[in-house]
Design a protein around this motif. Structure first.
Motif, PDB file in Angstrom:
ATOM      1  N   ASN A  39      44.964  81.744 -19.029  1.00 55.09           N
ATOM      2  CA  ASN A  39      43.539  81.952 -18.867  1.00 55.09           C
ATOM      3  C   ASN A  39      42.825  81.341 -20.075  1.00 55.09           C
ATOM      4  O   ASN A  39      43.211  81.615 -21.209  1.00 55.09           O
ATOM      5  N   PRO A  40      41.802  80.522 -19.854  1.00 58.34           N
ATOM      6  CA  PRO A  40      41.093  79.934 -20.992  1.00 58.34           C
ATOM      7  C   PRO A  40      40.364  80.977 -21.845  1.00 58.34           C
ATOM      8  O   PRO A  40      40.117  80.755 -23.023  1.00 58.34           O
ATOM      9  N   ASP A  41      40.061  82.135 -21.239  1.00 58.27           N
ATOM     10  CA  ASP A  41      39.446  83.235 -21.985  1.00 58.27           C
ATOM     11  C   ASP A  41      40.579  84.016 -22.648  1.00 58.27           C
ATOM     12  O   ASP A  41      41.307  84.762 -21.989  1.00 58.27           O
ATOM     13  N   GLU A  42      40.747  83.848 -23.938  1.00 58.05           N
ATOM     14  CA  GLU A  42      41.874  84.452 -24.651  1.00 58.05           C
ATOM     15  C   GLU A  42      41.855  85.975 -24.611  1.00 58.05           C
ATOM     16  O   GLU A  42      42.882  86.609 -24.854  1.00 58.05           O
ATOM     17  N   GLU A  43      40.705  86.568 -24.318  1.00 56.75           N
ATOM     18  CA  GLU A  43      40.629  88.026 -24.243  1.00 56.75           C
ATOM     19  C   GLU A  43      40.959  88.547 -22.842  1.00 56.75           C
ATOM     20  O   GLU A  43      41.083  89.749 -22.640  1.00 56.75           O
ATOM     21  N   ASN A  44      41.083  87.650 -21.889  1.00 51.56           N
ATOM     22  CA  ASN A  44      41.421  88.034 -20.519  1.00 51.56           C
ATOM     23  C   ASN A  44      42.939  87.997 -20.371  1.00 51.56           C
ATOM     24  O   ASN A  44      43.547  86.945 -20.568  1.00 51.56           O
ATOM     25  N   HIS A  47      46.730  85.668 -16.062  1.00 54.50           N
ATOM     26  CA  HIS A  47      47.088  84.255 -16.045  1.00 54.50           C
ATOM     27  C   HIS A  47      47.545  83.918 -14.624  1.00 54.50           C
ATOM     28  O   HIS A  47      47.477  84.762 -13.731  1.00 54.50           O
TER      29      HIS A  47
END
Length: 148
Positions: A39-44, A47
């Motif tokens: 996921n490009p959002d590291e806090e999400n 994947h």
């Protein structure tokens, strides 16, 4: 290598990142090659496990320890051998997530973790006989909120 996917469009993948599931995934035994799309959002924490053999197939996955920090499994010896696992540090675990229409009903399969030997690029969905875990562990609901 370019991969055409229905979820992500055309993407460039590094062939060195391709994981081989020698037995496929139950229900998808003919599909053996997958990549993990972070996921490009590291806090999400969610994947994707994208099939290289079929661009229409991608599973949402999550590290099971994110959902259940006390997740404690024993990988069967047969799986350790098939995946050529010699050291615990070579193992990465994911669990497949089911995303229904109502997001609050999202579940994760803790009975069938995806076990990856990151060094050998070999993977397998291992079906555990551990009664502490289920195939439908709710991510957002507590047992109290489900009325259990």
């Amino acid at each position: 290598m370019k991969l055409h996917t229905s979820s992500f469009g055309e993407i460039e993948i590094n062939e060195e990142g391709i994981l081989t599931f020698p037995e496929g995934i139950p229900g998808f035994e003919d599909l053996k090659k997958y990549i993990i799309i972070n996921n490009p959002d590291e806090e999400n924490p969610f994947h994707w496990l994208q099939s290289v053999d079929n661009g229409d197939l991608a599973f949402v996955i999550i590290n099971p320890f994110f959902i259940k920090p006390d997740y404690d499994i024993v990988i069967p010896q047969s799986a350790l051998e098939k995946l050529k696992i010699k050291d615990e540090s070579d193992v990465v675990l994911y669990s497949i997530v089911v995303v229904p229409e109502k997001i609050e009903d999202m579940t994760v399969n803790l009975t069938g973790p995806i076990v990856i030997n990151i060094k050998e690029k070999l993977a397998k969905q291992v079906i555990l006989e551990d009664k502490r875990y289920t195939t439908k562990h709710y991510i957002f609901k507590t047992e109290e909120s489900r009325g259990e």
